[in-house]
Enzyme design. Structure first.
Site, short mmCIF file in Angstrom:
data_model
loop_
_atom_site.label_atom_id
_atom_site.label_comp_id
_atom_site.label_asym_id
_atom_site.label_seq_id
_atom_site.Cartn_x
_atom_site.Cartn_y
_atom_site.Cartn_z
N ASP A 220 -8.99 23.96 -66.58
CA ASP A 220 -8.62 24.10 -65.17
C ASP A 220 -9.60 23.32 -64.28
O ASP A 220 -10.81 23.39 -64.48
CB ASP A 220 -8.67 25.59 -64.81
CG ASP A 220 -8.12 25.87 -63.43
OD1 ASP A 220 -6.94 25.57 -63.21
OD2 ASP A 220 -8.87 26.38 -62.58
N GLU A 280 -6.83 19.18 -66.65
CA GLU A 280 -6.12 19.19 -65.38
C GLU A 280 -7.04 18.46 -64.40
O GLU A 280 -7.98 19.03 -63.88
CB GLU A 280 -5.87 20.62 -64.89
CG GLU A 280 -5.03 20.61 -63.64
CD GLU A 280 -5.44 21.63 -62.57
OE1 GLU A 280 -4.62 21.91 -61.70
OE2 GLU A 280 -6.58 22.11 -62.59
C1 NOJ Z 1 -5.38 24.86 -60.96
C2 NOJ Z 1 -4.42 25.91 -61.38
O1 NOJ Z 1 -3.35 25.31 -62.02
C3 NOJ Z 1 -4.03 26.63 -60.12
O2 NOJ Z 1 -2.96 27.50 -60.35
C4 NOJ Z 1 -5.24 27.35 -59.58
O3 NOJ Z 1 -4.91 27.92 -58.33
C5 NOJ Z 1 -6.40 26.38 -59.36
N1 NOJ Z 1 -6.56 25.48 -60.46
C6 NOJ Z 1 -7.69 27.13 -59.19
O4 NOJ Z 1 -8.10 27.68 -60.41
#
Ligand code: NOJ
Length: 550
Positions: A220, A280
């Site tokens: 993440d 991500e």
């Molecule tokens: C990316 C995640 O996909 C999202 O859902 C989240 O709000 C943010 N990161 C913060 O962790």
């Protein structure tokens, strides 16, 4: 030293690891299947539905966070990285799920959330209870405020969910003291990755789950974690946005993150079975993404450039070329992503109603024909649209409140899945249960039950596409573009497979056989006609072709 535990999946030859061309299905656990009727999906629910994912034909399942969490941000606010939230089940449920997935030939990828913890995490509680300067505070980004009395935040950074990225602590007697950084919600304090404790903790968290047999991690905010140590103000007017990687920010895509991934690569690589790390990383462009995919770093990154390219042939072709070139230069596969739990579902992005769905079906055939790996977001195989009219009092995304109720946030793509029946909860949970987000009337026609057995359904299209992808696409074959006229994207993968997508306004005639000596339609996202040996491809339609050997 004992050998690291095997997850039962064999390692493959370097260069042909499973993740290079895998189709990975994202399960948003809270909205997938609710086994106990509390309105929220859970791990037992996921396990019970795994056979449906195996028969869909995916290779792996990515589970969004199911860890102990107050769910201030849907579980991306983790209070305990080594346990399952009781709402989602237990560690035993997780082990059962993983075992069952492996029996069915499905790999399991889980989320790791290293940029921030929950404010309910023991470390943050300890830090808040301690005095400024205490070593427990060095695990987070605490700073004194600016201005008289320290009343102003340490800098002008904004939270991605709206409002300042800093919150001031107060002592129990109400005296204000230091501020802490949170790029997201105040309940998600950012960790300080200059702290050795933080490094050691995440090494251990990775091992904890690797030891339980997971096949990989989705990281993440993988471009976060490391901040410019000067914590400089942003130029006036510059807005931080999770989905906008187009500007340079002192808290994203900093050089130091790559050291973390080199270390993680070593950890994951010390386990058998080609375990994978996927980033991500909303960063500027394909070459910046590829820096995360150098041979000693991560294995995959979500291709958000593809997701945001729109229904535009030139933009899509450019993204395909740029990402294949950038990733190819570091020996990494490219991923193709159309939707996830943070963005408007693509049938709705591509235009309302029938047209959006037609394009979404065509886009799926495009994504699944391109070289590399593809990510599917739960419900896209059903053609689910975004739910745009959730009642305001049902909205739970922190964006809603933090934006002063001006941005509705991401709940519309997180509405629970319809499995069967004609009314809520549509088999998501037991009859009579109330899903955590209301499910729209009329969703019965999207349910798996309604689509199963209908050869024209979106479920049938995805199921056939995944089977054909296995049988007819040579994953080692590169992409070669064909000239098929304006508005049409067409390419071959070796001499045994071609894909053509009509993104133009009207029908397109595909020139001659695309594969010698003659082609036949393997799969189409809509109705195609053959007129005098010419294939007529309606607007917003894709087709897969193979040589006709009859
Ligand atoms: C990316 C995640 O996909 C999202 O859902 C989240 O709000 C943010 N990161 C913060 O962790």
């Amino acid at each position: 030293m004992p050998n690291p535990p095997d997850n039962g999946t064999a390692s493959s030859t370097a260069g042909r690891e499973w993740w290079r061309d895998a189709v990975i299905y994202q399960v948003y656990v809270r909205s997938f299947a609710d086994s106990d009727g509390d309105g929220e999906g859970d791990l037992r629910g996921v396990r019970s539905r795994l056979p449906e994912l195996a028969s869909l034909g995916v290779d792996a399942v990515w589970l969004t966070p199911f860890y102990v969490s107050p769910l201030a941000d849907g579980g991306y606010d983790v209070a305990d990285y080594r346990d399952v939230d009781p709402r989602f089940g237990t560690l035993t449920d997780f082990d059962d799920l993983t075992r069952r997935a492996h029996e069915l030939g499905l790999r399991i990828i889980i989320d790791v959330v290293p940029n921030h913890t929950s404010s309910a995490h023991a470390w943050f509680r300890e830090a808040v209870a301690a005095a400024p300067g205490d070593p427990t505070r060095s695990r987070y980004v605490f700073r004194p405020g600016r201005g008289p009395g320290g009343d102003q935040p340490p800098n002008n950074w904004k939270s991605i969910f709206g409002g300042p990225a800093w919150t001031r602590l107060k002592r129990p007697d109400g005296t204000p003291e230091e501020w802490y950084l949170h790029l997201f919600d105040p309940e998600q304090p950012d960790l300080d990755w200059t702290s050795p404790d933080v490094h050691a903790e995440f090494d251990d968290v990775l091992r904890f789950w690797l030891d339980r047999g997971v096949d990989g991690f989705r990281i993440d905010v993988a471009h976060g974690m490391v901040k410019d140590p000067a914590l400089p103000d942003l130029p006036e007017g510059q807005r931080a946005d999770l989905l906008d990687g187009s500007t340079e920010l002192p808290y994203f895509d900093q050089e130091g993150v790559h050291d973390i991934y080199r270390r993680w690569n070593g950890i994951v690589g010390s386990y058998p079975g080609d375990r994978a790390l996927v980033a991500e990383a909303w960063v500027e462009d394909a070459p910046r993404v590829a820096r995360y995919l150098r041979p000693d770093e991560l294995h995959q990154a979500f291709n958000f450039q593809f997701l945001t390219a729109g229904w535009d042939p030139e933009a899509l072709r450019r993204v395909v070329d740029d990402s294949l070139a950038a990733n190819g230069a570091v020996g990494a596969p490219t991923t193709w992503v159309l939707s996830n739990h943070d963005v408007t579902r693509h049938p709705t992005r591509f235009g309302a109603g029938e047209r959006g769905l037609r394009r979404a079906r065509a886009a799926a055939l495009l994504a699944l024909a391109l070289p590399g790996s593809a990510y599917l977001y739960q419900g896209e195989e059903l053609g689910l649209p975004e739910v745009t009219d959730l009642p305001e009092d049902a909205l739970q995304d922190p964006t809603w409140e933090r934006s002063g109720r001006t941005e509705r946030g991401r709940d519309g793509c997180r509405v629970p899945l319809p499995w069967e029946g004609g009314g809520a909860p549509y088999g998501f949970g037991p009859p009579g249960s109330s899903p955590w987000l209301p499910m729209p009337p009329g969703w019965g026609s999207y349910s798996r039950e309604a689509q199963r057995g209908d050869p024209d359904s979106t479920l049938a299209l995805y199921t056939s596409a995944l089977a054909c992808r296995r049988a007819s696409i040579d994953h080692a074959a590169d992409l070669a573009w064909l000239d098929a006229g304006a508005g049409v994207l067409a390419f071959t993968r070796g001499d045994g497979f071609a894909c053509a997508v009509n993104l133009g306004d009207g029908p397109a005639e595909l020139p001659g056989p695309l594969l010698a000596p003659r082609t036949r339609v393997l799969l189409a996202s809509g109705s195609v006609r053959e007129v005098a040996r010419t294939l007529v491809l309606p607007a917003d339609t894709a087709v897969w072709l193979v040589p006709d050997e009859s």
